[in-house]
Design a protein around this motif. Structure first.
Motif, PDB file in Angstrom:
ATOM      1  N   LEU A  41       0.834  -1.207   0.000  1.00 49.27           N
ATOM      2  CA  LEU A  41       0.000   0.000   0.000  1.00 49.27           C
ATOM      3  C   LEU A  41       0.869   1.257   0.000  1.00 49.27           C
ATOM      4  O   LEU A  41       0.514   2.264  -0.611  1.00 49.27           O
ATOM      5  CB  LEU A  41      -0.933  -0.005   1.221  1.00 49.27           C
ATOM      6  CG  LEU A  41      -2.083  -1.013   1.156  1.00 49.27           C
ATOM      7  CD1 LEU A  41      -2.722  -1.189   2.527  1.00 49.27           C
ATOM      8  CD2 LEU A  41      -3.128  -0.573   0.134  1.00 49.27           C
ATOM      9  N   ARG A  44       1.606   2.139  -3.436  1.00 48.22           N
ATOM     10  CA  ARG A  44       0.430   2.371  -4.287  1.00 48.22           C
ATOM     11  C   ARG A  44      -0.027   1.104  -5.001  1.00 48.22           C
ATOM     12  O   ARG A  44      -0.517   1.128  -6.114  1.00 48.22           O
ATOM     13  CB  ARG A  44       0.732   3.470  -5.318  1.00 48.22           C
ATOM     14  CG  ARG A  44      -0.488   4.264  -5.741  1.00 48.22           C
ATOM     15  CD  ARG A  44      -0.104   5.353  -6.725  1.00 48.22           C
ATOM     16  NE  ARG A  44       0.489   6.504  -6.075  1.00 48.22           N
ATOM     17  CZ  ARG A  44      -0.190   7.546  -5.614  1.00 48.22           C
ATOM     18  NH1 ARG A  44      -1.486   7.592  -5.739  1.00 48.22           N
ATOM     19  NH2 ARG A  44       0.428   8.529  -5.026  1.00 48.22           N
ATOM     20  N   ARG A  45       0.164  -0.037  -4.340  1.00 43.72           N
ATOM     21  CA  ARG A  45      -0.272  -1.310  -4.898  1.00 43.72           C
ATOM     22  C   ARG A  45      -1.087  -2.050  -3.846  1.00 43.72           C
ATOM     23  O   ARG A  45      -0.920  -1.840  -2.644  1.00 43.72           O
ATOM     24  CB  ARG A  45       0.928  -2.175  -5.307  1.00 43.72           C
ATOM     25  CG  ARG A  45       1.772  -1.563  -6.421  1.00 43.72           C
ATOM     26  CD  ARG A  45       2.947  -2.464  -6.791  1.00 43.72           C
ATOM     27  NE  ARG A  45       3.789  -2.757  -5.633  1.00 43.72           N
ATOM     28  CZ  ARG A  45       4.047  -3.993  -5.182  1.00 43.72           C
ATOM     29  NH1 ARG A  45       3.551  -5.043  -5.815  1.00 43.72           N
ATOM     30  NH2 ARG A  45       4.797  -4.179  -4.124  1.00 43.72           N
ATOM     31  N   ILE A  46      -1.972  -2.945  -4.314  1.00 43.60           N
ATOM     32  CA  ILE A  46      -2.775  -3.757  -3.399  1.00 43.60           C
ATOM     33  C   ILE A  46      -2.452  -5.215  -3.703  1.00 43.60           C
ATOM     34  O   ILE A  46      -2.738  -5.706  -4.801  1.00 43.60           O
ATOM     35  CB  ILE A  46      -4.281  -3.475  -3.581  1.00 43.60           C
ATOM     36  CG1 ILE A  46      -4.561  -1.972  -3.420  1.00 43.60           C
ATOM     37  CG2 ILE A  46      -5.097  -4.283  -2.557  1.00 43.60           C
ATOM     38  CD1 ILE A  46      -5.980  -1.566  -3.789  1.00 43.60           C
ATOM     39  N   GLU A  77      -1.217  -9.223  -7.246  1.00 44.72           N
ATOM     40  CA  GLU A  77      -1.610  -7.818  -7.210  1.00 44.72           C
ATOM     41  C   GLU A  77      -3.018  -7.695  -7.782  1.00 44.72           C
ATOM     42  O   GLU A  77      -3.302  -8.225  -8.863  1.00 44.72           O
ATOM     43  CB  GLU A  77      -0.629  -6.956  -8.003  1.00 44.72           C
ATOM     44  CG  GLU A  77      -0.956  -5.473  -7.891  1.00 44.72           C
ATOM     45  CD  GLU A  77       0.181  -4.576  -8.375  1.00 44.72           C
ATOM     46  OE1 GLU A  77       1.318  -5.068  -8.530  1.00 44.72           O
ATOM     47  OE2 GLU A  77      -0.089  -3.379  -8.589  1.00 44.72           O
ATOM     48  N   ASP A  80      -7.122  -1.564  -8.118  1.00 43.95           N
ATOM     49  CA  ASP A  80      -7.571  -0.602  -7.110  1.00 43.95           C
ATOM     50  C   ASP A  80      -8.975  -0.103  -7.452  1.00 43.95           C
ATOM     51  O   ASP A  80      -9.373   0.982  -7.082  1.00 43.95           O
ATOM     52  CB  ASP A  80      -6.578   0.552  -6.939  1.00 43.95           C
ATOM     53  CG  ASP A  80      -6.467   1.439  -8.173  1.00 43.95           C
ATOM     54  OD1 ASP A  80      -7.037   1.079  -9.242  1.00 43.95           O
ATOM     55  OD2 ASP A  80      -5.820   2.495  -8.072  1.00 43.95           O
ATOM     56  N   ARG A  81      -9.688  -0.921  -8.165  1.00 41.27           N
ATOM     57  CA  ARG A  81     -11.108  -0.653  -8.413  1.00 41.27           C
ATOM     58  C   ARG A  81     -11.885  -1.949  -8.208  1.00 41.27           C
ATOM     59  O   ARG A  81     -11.317  -3.039  -8.289  1.00 41.27           O
ATOM     60  CB  ARG A  81     -11.356  -0.078  -9.797  1.00 41.27           C
ATOM     61  CG  ARG A  81     -11.095  -1.024 -10.947  1.00 41.27           C
ATOM     62  CD  ARG A  81     -11.561  -0.423 -12.267  1.00 41.27           C
ATOM     63  NE  ARG A  81     -10.963   0.880 -12.526  1.00 41.27           N
ATOM     64  CZ  ARG A  81     -11.496   1.789 -13.350  1.00 41.27           C
ATOM     65  NH1 ARG A  81     -12.642   1.535 -13.968  1.00 41.27           N
ATOM     66  NH2 ARG A  81     -10.900   2.933 -13.556  1.00 41.27           N
ATOM     67  N   LEU A 110     -12.468  -5.988  -4.697  1.00 45.49           N
ATOM     68  CA  LEU A 110     -11.554  -5.453  -5.711  1.00 45.49           C
ATOM     69  C   LEU A 110     -11.406  -6.465  -6.845  1.00 45.49           C
ATOM     70  O   LEU A 110     -11.402  -7.685  -6.610  1.00 45.49           O
ATOM     71  CB  LEU A 110     -10.199  -5.145  -5.069  1.00 45.49           C
ATOM     72  CG  LEU A 110     -10.236  -4.029  -4.017  1.00 45.49           C
ATOM     73  CD1 LEU A 110      -8.892  -3.940  -3.300  1.00 45.49           C
ATOM     74  CD2 LEU A 110     -10.602  -2.693  -4.645  1.00 45.49           C
ATOM     75  N   GLN A 136     -13.591   3.251  -7.623  1.00 46.45           N
ATOM     76  CA  GLN A 136     -12.162   3.398  -7.931  1.00 46.45           C
ATOM     77  C   GLN A 136     -11.488   4.067  -6.735  1.00 46.45           C
ATOM     78  O   GLN A 136     -12.033   5.001  -6.156  1.00 46.45           O
ATOM     79  CB  GLN A 136     -12.040   4.283  -9.176  1.00 46.45           C
ATOM     80  CG  GLN A 136     -10.657   4.812  -9.473  1.00 46.45           C
ATOM     81  CD  GLN A 136      -9.785   3.760 -10.135  1.00 46.45           C
ATOM     82  OE1 GLN A 136     -10.233   3.090 -11.073  1.00 46.45           O
ATOM     83  NE2 GLN A 136      -8.567   3.600  -9.639  1.00 46.45           N
ATOM     84  N   ALA A 137     -10.289   3.577  -6.394  1.00 45.59           N
ATOM     85  CA  ALA A 137      -9.567   4.153  -5.254  1.00 45.59           C
ATOM     86  C   ALA A 137      -9.109   5.573  -5.548  1.00 45.59           C
ATOM     87  O   ALA A 137      -8.661   5.869  -6.651  1.00 45.59           O
ATOM     88  CB  ALA A 137      -8.359   3.286  -4.903  1.00 45.59           C
ATOM     89  N   TRP A 139      -6.204   7.587  -4.124  1.00 43.32           N
ATOM     90  CA  TRP A 139      -5.018   7.461  -3.276  1.00 43.32           C
ATOM     91  C   TRP A 139      -4.620   8.824  -2.723  1.00 43.32           C
ATOM     92  O   TRP A 139      -4.945   9.859  -3.308  1.00 43.32           O
ATOM     93  CB  TRP A 139      -3.857   6.873  -4.086  1.00 43.32           C
ATOM     94  CG  TRP A 139      -4.075   5.466  -4.548  1.00 43.32           C
ATOM     95  CD1 TRP A 139      -4.762   5.052  -5.661  1.00 43.32           C
ATOM     96  CD2 TRP A 139      -3.611   4.270  -3.914  1.00 43.32           C
ATOM     97  NE1 TRP A 139      -4.753   3.677  -5.743  1.00 43.32           N
ATOM     98  CE2 TRP A 139      -4.042   3.167  -4.699  1.00 43.32           C
ATOM     99  CE3 TRP A 139      -2.854   4.015  -2.766  1.00 43.32           C
ATOM    100  CZ2 TRP A 139      -3.750   1.844  -4.359  1.00 43.32           C
ATOM    101  CZ3 TRP A 139      -2.562   2.697  -2.434  1.00 43.32           C
ATOM    102  CH2 TRP A 139      -3.015   1.630  -3.218  1.00 43.32           C
ATOM    103  N   ILE A 152      -5.138   4.858   0.872  1.00 49.45           N
ATOM    104  CA  ILE A 152      -6.305   5.112   0.018  1.00 49.45           C
ATOM    105  C   ILE A 152      -7.221   6.043   0.806  1.00 49.45           C
ATOM    106  O   ILE A 152      -7.716   5.695   1.868  1.00 49.45           O
ATOM    107  CB  ILE A 152      -7.040   3.807  -0.341  1.00 49.45           C
ATOM    108  CG1 ILE A 152      -6.108   2.889  -1.140  1.00 49.45           C
ATOM    109  CG2 ILE A 152      -8.312   4.106  -1.144  1.00 49.45           C
ATOM    110  CD1 ILE A 152      -6.699   1.512  -1.425  1.00 49.45           C
TER     111      ILE A 152
END
Ligand SMILES: [Zn+2]
Length: 172
Positions: A41, A44-46, A77, A80-81, A110, A136-137, A139, A152
């Motif tokens: 996170l 910027r990744r989930i 991965e 982020d939506r 997600l 949608q995220a 950030w 987020i």
């Protein structure tokens, strides 16, 4: 006390509530799987973990798939939506509330995950909240990213049509 005198304790109204301020300070040791989720996170990744047997993707990864009993930690991965599977409109203010009510808390499946995460949706009236919304995220800025889901800020409508119930019915 004579036998005739009423017992004060027996005749007084019962105590049903005692206001008390409670504060609990604690430290959570994230462990290997939660740590990898949180560190992603900050980037910027989930990232979740896939079970090699049933192929479900857990967010965060788990030491053991509750169905299969094997580590669900193959890194995956996810987007982020995703799709709102359920929601709750918060209308009662409380001290740690992130926004003045009313606001909408949601469970979001997600894209690429099999478990929803919990977050907030902004930019819609509470009356518009519904299952199946595509979101949608949003950030935080790069210098505010950290190993926390607070990287987020919230989710917003993605502009896509609502998802059909059948697409998330097995993930409620
Ligand atoms: Zn499994």
């Amino acid at each position: 006390m004579s036998d005739d005198a009423p017992d004060a304790a027996a005749t007084a109204a019962p105590v049903t509530m005692v206001p008390s301020h409670v504060r609990l300070t604690y430290t959570v040791t994230a462990g290997r799987h939660l740590s990898s989720y949180l560190r992603a996170l900050a980037d910027r990744r989930i990232v979740g973990g896939r079970c090699p047997v049933c192929t479900k993707v857990y967010l965060p990864a788990r030491g053991a798939c509750p169905t299969c009993g094997v580590p669900a930690d193959q890194p995956v991965e996810v987007a982020d939506r995703g799709t709102v599977t359920t929601f709750c409109v918060i209308r009662i203010p409380f001290e740690a509330a992130p926004f003045p009510p009313p606001y909408v808390a949601v469970a979001i499946l997600l894209d690429g995950a099999d478990m929803p995460i919990f977050h907030l949706v902004r930019g819609i009236a509470p009356e518009e909240a519904r299952m199946g919304m595509r979101v949608q995220a949003r950030w935080v800025a790069d210098d505010q990213l950290g190993p926390t889901l607070a990287s987020i800020r919230w989710f917003e409508l993605s502009g896509e049509p609502d998802a059909a119930y059948e697409t998330y019915a097995n993930h409620l």
